[in-house]
Design a protein around this motif. Sequence first.
Motif, PDB file in Angstrom:
ATOM      1  N   ARG A  37       0.845  -1.190   0.000  1.00  0.00           N
ATOM      2  CA  ARG A  37       0.000   0.000   0.000  1.00  0.00           C
ATOM      3  C   ARG A  37       0.881   1.241   0.000  1.00  0.00           C
ATOM      4  O   ARG A  37       1.701   1.429   0.907  1.00  0.00           O
ATOM      5  CB  ARG A  37      -0.920   0.044   1.220  1.00  0.00           C
ATOM      6  N   ALA A  40      -1.705   8.057  -1.029  1.00  0.00           N
ATOM      7  CA  ALA A  40      -2.065   8.905  -2.170  1.00  0.00           C
ATOM      8  C   ALA A  40      -1.019   9.974  -2.443  1.00  0.00           C
ATOM      9  O   ALA A  40      -0.850  10.405  -3.584  1.00  0.00           O
ATOM     10  CB  ALA A  40      -3.425   9.545  -1.921  1.00  0.00           C
ATOM     11  N   ASP A  53      -0.518   6.111  -4.410  1.00  0.00           N
ATOM     12  CA  ASP A  53      -1.976   6.022  -4.483  1.00  0.00           C
ATOM     13  C   ASP A  53      -2.421   4.681  -5.067  1.00  0.00           C
ATOM     14  O   ASP A  53      -3.222   4.624  -5.995  1.00  0.00           O
ATOM     15  CB  ASP A  53      -2.545   7.180  -5.309  1.00  0.00           C
ATOM     16  N   ARG A  54      -1.887   3.606  -4.479  1.00  0.00           N
ATOM     17  CA  ARG A  54      -2.218   2.291  -5.029  1.00  0.00           C
ATOM     18  C   ARG A  54      -2.139   1.226  -3.935  1.00  0.00           C
ATOM     19  O   ARG A  54      -1.173   1.168  -3.169  1.00  0.00           O
ATOM     20  CB  ARG A  54      -1.270   1.940  -6.168  1.00  0.00           C
ATOM     21  N   THR A  56      -2.086  -2.847  -3.696  1.00  0.00           N
ATOM     22  CA  THR A  56      -1.806  -3.956  -4.591  1.00  0.00           C
ATOM     23  C   THR A  56      -1.777  -5.269  -3.829  1.00  0.00           C
ATOM     24  O   THR A  56      -1.202  -5.356  -2.732  1.00  0.00           O
ATOM     25  CB  THR A  56      -0.445  -3.766  -5.284  1.00  0.00           C
ATOM     26  N   TYR A  78      -4.873  -4.415  -8.300  1.00  0.00           N
ATOM     27  CA  TYR A  78      -4.632  -3.178  -7.570  1.00  0.00           C
ATOM     28  C   TYR A  78      -5.822  -2.231  -7.729  1.00  0.00           C
ATOM     29  O   TYR A  78      -6.586  -2.310  -8.677  1.00  0.00           O
ATOM     30  CB  TYR A  78      -3.331  -2.501  -8.016  1.00  0.00           C
ATOM     31  N   ARG A  79      -5.907  -1.310  -6.771  1.00  0.00           N
ATOM     32  CA  ARG A  79      -6.935  -0.272  -6.755  1.00  0.00           C
ATOM     33  C   ARG A  79      -6.284   1.054  -6.399  1.00  0.00           C
ATOM     34  O   ARG A  79      -5.405   1.113  -5.532  1.00  0.00           O
ATOM     35  CB  ARG A  79      -8.039  -0.613  -5.754  1.00  0.00           C
ATOM     36  N   ASP A  80      -6.714   2.136  -7.066  1.00  0.00           N
ATOM     37  CA  ASP A  80      -6.155   3.446  -6.766  1.00  0.00           C
ATOM     38  C   ASP A  80      -7.222   4.347  -6.144  1.00  0.00           C
ATOM     39  O   ASP A  80      -8.271   3.866  -5.704  1.00  0.00           O
ATOM     40  CB  ASP A  80      -5.533   4.073  -8.017  1.00  0.00           C
ATOM     41  N   ASN A  81      -6.941   5.656  -6.095  1.00  0.00           N
ATOM     42  CA  ASN A  81      -7.831   6.638  -5.478  1.00  0.00           C
ATOM     43  C   ASN A  81      -8.167   6.231  -4.046  1.00  0.00           C
ATOM     44  O   ASN A  81      -9.331   6.108  -3.654  1.00  0.00           O
ATOM     45  CB  ASN A  81      -9.106   6.810  -6.305  1.00  0.00           C
ATOM     46  N   THR A  90     -12.135   5.887  -9.666  1.00  0.00           N
ATOM     47  CA  THR A  90     -11.386   4.821  -8.999  1.00  0.00           C
ATOM     48  C   THR A  90     -11.206   3.664  -9.960  1.00  0.00           C
ATOM     49  O   THR A  90     -12.177   3.155 -10.535  1.00  0.00           O
ATOM     50  CB  THR A  90     -12.119   4.351  -7.741  1.00  0.00           C
ATOM     51  N   THR A  92      -9.797  -0.196 -10.791  1.00  0.00           N
ATOM     52  CA  THR A  92      -9.388  -1.513 -10.298  1.00  0.00           C
ATOM     53  C   THR A  92      -8.896  -2.316 -11.491  1.00  0.00           C
ATOM     54  O   THR A  92      -9.640  -2.523 -12.454  1.00  0.00           O
ATOM     55  CB  THR A  92     -10.549  -2.251  -9.618  1.00  0.00           C
TER      56      THR A  92
END
Length: 293
Positions: A37, A40, A53-54, A56, A78-81, A90, A92
Amino acid sequence: KNTFQADLRNPAVKDTAIRGEVSWERTKFKVRAYMQRAGANFTAFGNPAIVGDRLTYNMSLGFYPTKWYTLSLVGDRYRDNLLSNPQRTTTTQQLISMGHALQLPSATTVNLSGSVNTAKGQPTTALNNRTTTMGLAVGQIIKKHSVSLTAQSSQFRDANKLAHDLDTQTLGFSSSWRLPRSWTATFGVTASNTKDKSDGSKRTTTSVGPSLSMPLAPKWTGQFWGNMTATKSTSPTFPLDNSLLSLNSEYTWTTSPQVSMTFGVGANQSKDKLVASNTYKEIVLSMRYSYTF
């Protein structure tokens, strides 16, 4: 943890990145998983593996049932925002891949690979696409030489039709040759064909690249290489019909084990049948001084 100030007129931002990893290895297999992690406002310098900002998750498996066969499986998501900024979409992204590697007694290698990469946004009306890729690579060692053939097929599909659906096939050949008198040579060819499923247009690209390296004198070596790339596209929006030819040579004078000087001469020629301003010729001269300590 780091502090980053992009502009002296604005205050610095601080954030952290954490990573946890576990692995288990035995003679026949290896399992590895990690969670990472990056906040941001986290900024990584010189480390492309860490993206700010990710969040994973990654897991990989290597299975070695015999000396001549390896199975590899990789899952990455992974996911951002991470701050849930309402002004941003956002994203994914998920990647699942599989690989089979065979090493035959005839010094032949065979690699089969496949992957599915999906990207979805919140909301999905902003981003929702999938890329499916299949690949085959065959290599052969012939005494001191080596040759390889590659083939890849890729399909891109956009569920929202914001981008064009594409089918791409790529074929490649590469070789390396050890010649008498300490000469070495390489030669490669790549051909790619992309069909636009939305407007029916096609794009083809062919690239050829040879190289040759040889000793010229007791303290001199020469390297000669070139590349020719031709591209055509029938796209109604961005049609293309151009070629680029590049020929280069370098001559290196090694005065001692620590010191060398390299002189280079090259020429480039671009031809564009649709945009006259992209047609040109140029000569390139270069010089480098190297000191090793």
